[in-house]
Design a protein around this motif. Sequence first.
Motif, short mmCIF file in Angstrom:
data_model
loop_
_atom_site.label_atom_id
_atom_site.label_comp_id
_atom_site.label_asym_id
_atom_site.label_seq_id
_atom_site.Cartn_x
_atom_site.Cartn_y
_atom_site.Cartn_z
N ILE A 90 0.83 -1.20 0.00
CA ILE A 90 0.00 0.00 0.00
C ILE A 90 0.87 1.25 0.00
O ILE A 90 0.61 2.21 -0.73
N CYS A 91 1.91 1.24 0.81
CA CYS A 91 2.78 2.40 0.94
C CYS A 91 3.43 2.77 -0.39
O CYS A 91 3.43 3.94 -0.79
N VAL A 92 3.97 1.80 -1.10
CA VAL A 92 4.65 2.13 -2.35
C VAL A 92 3.64 2.46 -3.45
O VAL A 92 3.90 3.32 -4.31
N ARG A 93 2.46 1.86 -3.40
CA ARG A 93 1.45 2.14 -4.43
C ARG A 93 0.75 3.49 -4.24
O ARG A 93 0.01 3.94 -5.12
N THR A 94 1.02 4.14 -3.11
CA THR A 94 0.48 5.49 -2.87
C THR A 94 1.61 6.47 -2.53
O THR A 94 1.34 7.56 -2.03
N GLY A 95 2.85 6.07 -2.81
CA GLY A 95 4.01 6.78 -2.29
C GLY A 95 4.52 7.94 -3.09
O GLY A 95 5.52 8.56 -2.72
N ALA A 96 3.85 8.30 -4.18
CA ALA A 96 4.27 9.46 -4.98
C ALA A 96 3.15 10.51 -4.92
O ALA A 96 2.38 10.67 -5.86
N ALA A 97 3.05 11.18 -3.77
CA ALA A 97 1.98 12.17 -3.52
C ALA A 97 0.61 11.57 -3.80
O ALA A 97 -0.24 12.18 -4.45
N GLY A 98 0.42 10.33 -3.31
CA GLY A 98 -0.85 9.65 -3.48
C GLY A 98 -0.91 8.75 -4.70
O GLY A 98 -1.86 7.97 -4.86
N ARG A 99 0.09 8.84 -5.56
CA ARG A 99 0.11 8.01 -6.76
C ARG A 99 1.15 6.90 -6.63
O ARG A 99 1.92 6.85 -5.69
N ASP A 100 1.15 6.00 -7.59
CA ASP A 100 1.98 4.79 -7.55
C ASP A 100 3.46 5.14 -7.68
O ASP A 100 3.87 5.85 -8.61
N ALA A 101 4.27 4.67 -6.73
CA ALA A 101 5.71 4.93 -6.76
C ALA A 101 6.52 3.70 -7.14
O ALA A 101 7.75 3.73 -7.07
N ARG A 102 5.84 2.64 -7.56
CA ARG A 102 6.58 1.44 -7.95
C ARG A 102 7.48 1.74 -9.15
O ARG A 102 7.07 2.40 -10.10
N GLY A 103 8.72 1.29 -9.08
CA GLY A 103 9.67 1.46 -10.16
C GLY A 103 10.43 2.78 -10.16
O GLY A 103 11.30 2.98 -11.00
N LEU A 104 10.13 3.65 -9.20
CA LEU A 104 10.80 4.95 -9.19
C LEU A 104 12.20 4.90 -8.57
O LEU A 104 13.02 5.78 -8.83
N PHE A 105 12.45 3.88 -7.76
CA PHE A 105 13.73 3.79 -7.06
C PHE A 105 14.33 2.41 -7.27
O PHE A 105 13.71 1.53 -7.86
N SER A 106 15.53 2.21 -6.77
CA SER A 106 16.24 0.96 -7.01
C SER A 106 15.54 -0.24 -6.39
O SER A 106 15.73 -1.37 -6.83
N THR A 107 14.75 -0.01 -5.36
CA THR A 107 13.92 -1.05 -4.77
C THR A 107 12.59 -0.45 -4.35
O THR A 107 12.54 0.69 -3.88
N ASP A 108 11.52 -1.20 -4.54
CA ASP A 108 10.20 -0.71 -4.14
C ASP A 108 10.02 -0.71 -2.62
O ASP A 108 9.01 -0.21 -2.13
N GLU A 109 11.00 -1.24 -1.90
CA GLU A 109 10.90 -1.21 -0.44
C GLU A 109 11.46 0.08 0.16
O GLU A 109 11.29 0.31 1.36
N LEU A 110 12.08 0.92 -0.65
CA LEU A 110 12.68 2.14 -0.10
C LEU A 110 11.63 3.04 0.56
O LEU A 110 11.79 3.46 1.71
#
Length: 199
Positions: free
Chosen positions: A16-36
């Motif tokens: 949930i955190c990564v899928r809402t992690g870009a100001a409410g939008r999906d942040a998956r794939g933005l960083f070297s790991t989606d766990e960041l």
Amino acid sequence: MIRPYQARDRDDVYDICVRTGAAGRDARGLFSTDELIPDIYAGPYVELEPEHAYVLDNGERAVGYVIGTASTPAFVAACKREWLPRMRLRYDLPGEAPVTREQQKLLDMFSPERLLHPELAPHPAHLHIDLLPEYQRGGHGRAMIGIFLASVAAAGARSCHLMVRPGNAGALVFYAKTGWRELAIESPGDWIVLTRPTT
């Protein structure tokens, strides 16, 4: 239903955190790991203060959460003592002048004292709330915040704060409707700070 967080919810909370992690939008794939993103904004809370963590359960999995602390200074101290030593095994320490977005996020991770502002002393609790898009605008967020505020009030916190990115217009409208008011603080960074009483 809304229920207390359990250890088995950890992967759902991270998702949930990564899928809402870009100001409410999906942040998956933005960083070297989606766990960041969840290692910064979710992991330390469910690890250090699970008693103040609650999830929205759709009968199959957690689809939303509210997490936080009753005492930001105590949380920062515990984070530095217990959470960051583990993160140093996973991530490289950033330089003092970050260049990339990932380096800036790592600087956030390894500088939890950024959460401490003199103006926030009367509002010691703080929270993070996120719901998957299909579960937003259904009244769940309001109910979850109410449960969290009661939880930290029982621990002695009389007021709570949260931080919102200026670009997250939907969140700002939601918080305004649920009793949060903007607080001016010195050097807030790229955040808007909101507060409200816990009772």
